[in-house]
Design a protein around this motif. Sequence first.
Motif, PDB file in Angstrom:
ATOM      1  N   LYS A  18       0.822  -1.211   0.000  1.00 48.84           N
ATOM      2  CA  LYS A  18       0.000   0.000   0.000  1.00 48.84           C
ATOM      3  C   LYS A  18       0.856   1.262   0.000  1.00 48.84           C
ATOM      4  O   LYS A  18       0.529   2.236  -0.684  1.00 48.84           O
ATOM      5  N   ILE A  19       1.948   1.251   0.741  1.00 51.83           N
ATOM      6  CA  ILE A  19       2.840   2.411   0.777  1.00 51.83           C
ATOM      7  C   ILE A  19       3.502   2.602  -0.584  1.00 51.83           C
ATOM      8  O   ILE A  19       3.577   3.720  -1.108  1.00 51.83           O
ATOM      9  N   ILE A  20       3.958   1.519  -1.188  1.00 50.70           N
ATOM     10  CA  ILE A  20       4.597   1.603  -2.494  1.00 50.70           C
ATOM     11  C   ILE A  20       3.601   2.076  -3.548  1.00 50.70           C
ATOM     12  O   ILE A  20       3.922   2.919  -4.396  1.00 50.70           O
ATOM     13  N   ALA A  21       2.370   1.563  -3.509  1.00 50.55           N
ATOM     14  CA  ALA A  21       1.353   1.986  -4.472  1.00 50.55           C
ATOM     15  C   ALA A  21       1.036   3.470  -4.305  1.00 50.55           C
ATOM     16  O   ALA A  21       0.886   4.195  -5.296  1.00 50.55           O
ATOM     17  N   THR A  22       0.947   3.932  -3.073  1.00 48.96           N
ATOM     18  CA  THR A  22       0.668   5.341  -2.817  1.00 48.96           C
ATOM     19  C   THR A  22       1.802   6.224  -3.327  1.00 48.96           C
ATOM     20  O   THR A  22       1.558   7.260  -3.966  1.00 48.96           O
ATOM     21  N   LEU A  23       3.030   5.828  -3.081  1.00 48.69           N
ATOM     22  CA  LEU A  23       4.173   6.608  -3.562  1.00 48.69           C
ATOM     23  C   LEU A  23       4.238   6.623  -5.082  1.00 48.69           C
ATOM     24  O   LEU A  23       4.567   7.655  -5.682  1.00 48.69           O
ATOM     25  N   LEU A  24       3.898   5.519  -5.725  1.00 50.49           N
ATOM     26  CA  LEU A  24       3.875   5.486  -7.183  1.00 50.49           C
ATOM     27  C   LEU A  24       2.774   6.384  -7.747  1.00 50.49           C
ATOM     28  O   LEU A  24       2.983   7.066  -8.754  1.00 50.49           O
ATOM     29  N   LEU A  25       1.612   6.398  -7.102  1.00 46.82           N
ATOM     30  CA  LEU A  25       0.532   7.275  -7.553  1.00 46.82           C
ATOM     31  C   LEU A  25       0.917   8.744  -7.403  1.00 46.82           C
ATOM     32  O   LEU A  25       0.613   9.562  -8.280  1.00 46.82           O
ATOM     33  N   VAL A  26       1.579   9.089  -6.322  1.00 47.01           N
ATOM     34  CA  VAL A  26       2.040  10.466  -6.129  1.00 47.01           C
ATOM     35  C   VAL A  26       3.080  10.823  -7.183  1.00 47.01           C
ATOM     36  O   VAL A  26       3.067  11.929  -7.744  1.00 47.01           O
ATOM     37  N   LEU A  27       3.969   9.900  -7.481  1.00 43.07           N
ATOM     38  CA  LEU A  27       4.987  10.137  -8.504  1.00 43.07           C
ATOM     39  C   LEU A  27       4.354  10.349  -9.876  1.00 43.07           C
ATOM     40  O   LEU A  27       4.724  11.283 -10.601  1.00 43.07           O
ATOM     41  N   VAL A  28       3.379   9.530 -10.237  1.00 40.50           N
ATOM     42  CA  VAL A  28       2.696   9.687 -11.524  1.00 40.50           C
ATOM     43  C   VAL A  28       1.958  11.021 -11.572  1.00 40.50           C
ATOM     44  O   VAL A  28       1.991  11.727 -12.584  1.00 40.50           O
ATOM     45  N   TYR A  29       1.305  11.403 -10.477  1.00 37.63           N
ATOM     46  CA  TYR A  29       0.600  12.682 -10.421  1.00 37.63           C
ATOM     47  C   TYR A  29       1.568  13.844 -10.621  1.00 37.63           C
ATOM     48  O   TYR A  29       1.285  14.779 -11.363  1.00 37.63           O
ATOM     49  N   LYS A  30       2.725  13.784  -9.950  1.00 35.50           N
ATOM     50  CA  LYS A  30       3.701  14.863 -10.070  1.00 35.50           C
ATOM     51  C   LYS A  30       4.259  14.959 -11.485  1.00 35.50           C
ATOM     52  O   LYS A  30       4.487  16.056 -12.000  1.00 35.50           O
ATOM     53  N   ILE A  31       4.473  13.832 -12.125  1.00 37.87           N
ATOM     54  CA  ILE A  31       4.979  13.850 -13.496  1.00 37.87           C
ATOM     55  C   ILE A  31       3.925  14.408 -14.444  1.00 37.87           C
ATOM     56  O   ILE A  31       4.219  15.242 -15.309  1.00 37.87           O
ATOM     57  N   LEU A  32       2.685  13.971 -14.299  1.00 43.01           N
ATOM     58  CA  LEU A  32       1.625  14.434 -15.196  1.00 43.01           C
ATOM     59  C   LEU A  32       1.244  15.889 -14.949  1.00 43.01           C
ATOM     60  O   LEU A  32       0.715  16.548 -15.850  1.00 43.01           O
ATOM     61  N   ALA A  33       1.515  16.414 -13.769  1.00 41.27           N
ATOM     62  CA  ALA A  33       1.191  17.809 -13.474  1.00 41.27           C
ATOM     63  C   ALA A  33       2.113  18.769 -14.221  1.00 41.27           C
ATOM     64  O   ALA A  33       1.765  19.932 -14.425  1.00 41.27           O
TER      65      ALA A  33
END
Length: 64
Positions: A18-33
Motif C-alpha cells: 500500500k505504501i509503495i502503491a501510494t508513492l507510485l501514484l504520487v509520482l505519476v501525479y507529479k509527473i503528469l502535473a
Amino acid sequence: MSFNGIKSVFAVKDIRTKIIATLLLVLVYKILAVIPVPGADTSAISAILDSDKNQGLAFFSSLM
C-alpha cells in the motif's frame, strides 16, 4: 520514529504494498502535473485567476 519502527512497517507485506502503491501514484501525479495541456490558453487562465471581479474560482481558495 526510529529506523526500527520504519523497518517494522515495511516488514508487513500488505502495508508495504500500500505504501509503495501510494508513492507510485504520487509520482505519476507529479509527473503528469508538469506536462502542459495542448490548446489551453494560458493568458485566459491567468486572467481568471488574477481578476478581482471574477469570483468563479473563489470557492477553491476559501480555506479559512
